[in-house]
Design a protein around this motif. Sequence first.
Motif, PDB file in Angstrom:
ATOM      1  N   UNK A  32      -3.345   7.074   6.234  1.00  0.00           N
ATOM      2  CA  UNK A  32      -2.304   6.708   7.458  1.00  0.00           C
ATOM      3  C   UNK A  32      -3.546   5.290   7.597  1.00  0.00           C
ATOM      4  N   UNK A  33      -4.398   4.859   8.180  1.00  0.00           N
ATOM      5  CA  UNK A  33      -5.328   3.785   8.223  1.00  0.00           C
ATOM      6  C   UNK A  33      -4.322   2.910   8.479  1.00  0.00           C
ATOM      7  N   UNK A  34      -4.228   2.842   5.977  1.00  0.00           N
ATOM      8  CA  UNK A  34      -3.917   1.790   5.319  1.00  0.00           C
ATOM      9  C   UNK A  34      -2.283   1.533   6.093  1.00  0.00           C
ATOM     10  N   UNK A  35      -1.916   2.689   5.894  1.00  0.00           N
ATOM     11  CA  UNK A  35      -0.387   2.806   6.268  1.00  0.00           C
ATOM     12  C   UNK A  35       0.388   1.963   7.210  1.00  0.00           C
ATOM     13  N   UNK A  36      -1.111   1.849   8.130  1.00  0.00           N
ATOM     14  CA  UNK A  36      -0.634   1.345   9.776  1.00  0.00           C
ATOM     15  C   UNK A  36      -0.906   0.291   9.312  1.00  0.00           C
ATOM     16  N   UNK A  37      -2.239   0.108   8.778  1.00  0.00           N
ATOM     17  CA  UNK A  37      -2.130  -1.756   8.680  1.00  0.00           C
ATOM     18  C   UNK A  37      -1.034  -3.030   8.220  1.00  0.00           C
ATOM     19  N   UNK A  38      -0.516  -1.964   6.972  1.00  0.00           N
ATOM     20  CA  UNK A  38       0.643  -2.457   6.718  1.00  0.00           C
ATOM     21  C   UNK A  38       1.546  -2.523   7.461  1.00  0.00           C
ATOM     22  N   UNK A  39       1.802  -1.427   7.933  1.00  0.00           N
ATOM     23  CA  UNK A  39       3.181  -1.759   8.987  1.00  0.00           C
ATOM     24  C   UNK A  39       2.570  -2.210   9.714  1.00  0.00           C
ATOM     25  N   UNK A  40       1.790  -2.740  10.380  1.00  0.00           N
ATOM     26  CA  UNK A  40       1.453  -4.283  11.202  1.00  0.00           C
ATOM     27  C   UNK A  40       2.181  -5.338  10.346  1.00  0.00           C
ATOM     28  N   UNK A  41       1.356  -5.073   9.431  1.00  0.00           N
ATOM     29  CA  UNK A  41       1.516  -6.527   8.409  1.00  0.00           C
ATOM     30  C   UNK A  41       1.923  -6.262   7.042  1.00  0.00           C
ATOM     31  N   UNK A  82      -9.510  -2.556  -2.132  1.00  0.00           N
ATOM     32  CA  UNK A  82      -9.843  -4.014  -0.030  1.00  0.00           C
ATOM     33  C   UNK A  82      -9.778  -2.714   0.966  1.00  0.00           C
ATOM     34  N   UNK A  83      -9.132  -1.884   1.259  1.00  0.00           N
ATOM     35  CA  UNK A  83      -8.976  -1.101   2.004  1.00  0.00           C
ATOM     36  C   UNK A  83      -9.941   0.294   1.994  1.00  0.00           C
ATOM     37  N   UNK A  84      -9.957   0.276   1.029  1.00  0.00           N
ATOM     38  CA  UNK A  84     -11.643   1.237   1.184  1.00  0.00           C
ATOM     39  C   UNK A  84     -12.670   0.948   1.889  1.00  0.00           C
ATOM     40  N   UNK A 133     -12.698   0.027   5.462  1.00  0.00           N
ATOM     41  CA  UNK A 133     -12.505   0.815   6.897  1.00  0.00           C
ATOM     42  C   UNK A 133     -11.170   1.889   6.994  1.00  0.00           C
ATOM     43  N   UNK A 134     -10.662   2.434   5.430  1.00  0.00           N
ATOM     44  CA  UNK A 134     -10.105   3.677   5.549  1.00  0.00           C
ATOM     45  C   UNK A 134     -11.127   4.821   5.305  1.00  0.00           C
ATOM     46  N   UNK A 135     -12.133   4.531   5.061  1.00  0.00           N
ATOM     47  CA  UNK A 135     -13.422   5.566   5.310  1.00  0.00           C
ATOM     48  C   UNK A 135     -13.301   6.731   3.548  1.00  0.00           C
ATOM     49  N   UNK A 136     -12.343   5.534   2.425  1.00  0.00           N
ATOM     50  CA  UNK A 136     -11.977   6.694   1.428  1.00  0.00           C
ATOM     51  C   UNK A 136     -12.169   5.647   0.283  1.00  0.00           C
ATOM     52  N   UNK A 137     -13.067   6.332  -1.429  1.00  0.00           N
ATOM     53  CA  UNK A 137     -12.356   5.191  -2.620  1.00  0.00           C
ATOM     54  C   UNK A 137     -11.066   4.877  -2.505  1.00  0.00           C
ATOM     55  N   UNK A 138     -11.002   4.186  -3.249  1.00  0.00           N
ATOM     56  CA  UNK A 138      -8.939   3.483  -3.961  1.00  0.00           C
ATOM     57  C   UNK A 138      -9.216   5.203  -4.787  1.00  0.00           C
ATOM     58  N   UNK A 139      -9.532   5.487  -5.624  1.00  0.00           N
ATOM     59  CA  UNK A 139      -8.762   6.717  -6.650  1.00  0.00           C
ATOM     60  C   UNK A 139      -8.342   7.834  -5.736  1.00  0.00           C
ATOM     61  N   UNK A 140      -9.305   8.155  -4.649  1.00  0.00           N
ATOM     62  CA  UNK A 140      -8.915   8.682  -3.481  1.00  0.00           C
ATOM     63  C   UNK A 140      -7.519   8.652  -2.469  1.00  0.00           C
ATOM     64  N   UNK A 141      -7.255   7.122  -1.712  1.00  0.00           N
ATOM     65  CA  UNK A 141      -6.429   6.433  -0.788  1.00  0.00           C
ATOM     66  C   UNK A 141      -5.009   6.788  -2.447  1.00  0.00           C
ATOM     67  N   UNK A 142      -5.487   6.584  -3.257  1.00  0.00           N
ATOM     68  CA  UNK A 142      -4.513   6.800  -4.699  1.00  0.00           C
ATOM     69  C   UNK A 142      -3.465   7.944  -4.876  1.00  0.00           C
TER      70      UNK A 142
END
Length: 254
Positions: free
Chosen positions: A157-166, A175-177, A179-188
């Motif tokens: 949701x941190x990633x989604x909210x950042x993209x909703x803002x911009x 690159x989001x990993x 600030x999001x507190x998770x690795x890219x594989x987990x976010x995917x």
Amino acid sequence: MSTKRQPSFDLPADAGALVVGSFDMARGRRFDWHQHPVHQLVWCARGVLAVSVGAAVWVLPPPRALWIPAGVVHAVEASLPATMRSVYVRRRGCPIRWAAPTVVAASPLVCELIGFLADPSATARSRAHAERLLLDVLRPLDSSPIELILPLDPRARRVADALLSDPADPRTLAAFARSAGACARTLARLFLAETGATFGQWRTHLRLRAALTHMAARVPVAAVAERVGYRSASAFIASFRRLLGVAPGAYFAR
């Protein structure tokens, strides 16, 4: 944002087959989730409206209207200052049998008929003829909604909210990993599991939904492409056509 629950509307017993309501909406005004016991045709006479049904969003400029079957829960928001014309149609005797929300062409004839039926001075005979004609000339368009389900996991949701803002934020999941507190594989994995779309698909839907609001404000396509994160107008047009079935100019053309 101004949020208001639009009351459930039913036709008075002495009304004809349909009634037209008109609502002036400031930018950001929203009619929150509600439903009607009658069918509804939502047309934006001025500005642009976003109609949500679940995670699906239809963005409606004046050349398009949305048929909402009775009982379907929906919300309506003005992305720009708008005038919404809402046609409420009695279920009994209605010749239209569409079971799901359906985009229709708001042709000049459709717009004129809606305006005529909104005039209380029309005679009963002329109203009855116009009602039949309006329901007969509605033509569906091959148009898909933009689905944008928000992830629930706080890291995604941190990633989604950042993209909703911009929406133009160019960062990858890697690159989001931090600030999001998770690795890219987990976010995917989270995006796919919680939204039903890959991160790339989700971001494309987000960018195109944002683009529609800019386009409705008559921002040139090249500027829109830059604002929502595309490297070129041609890449934006190709993405728009893949998802919505037409070129950006055709989407807003009568």
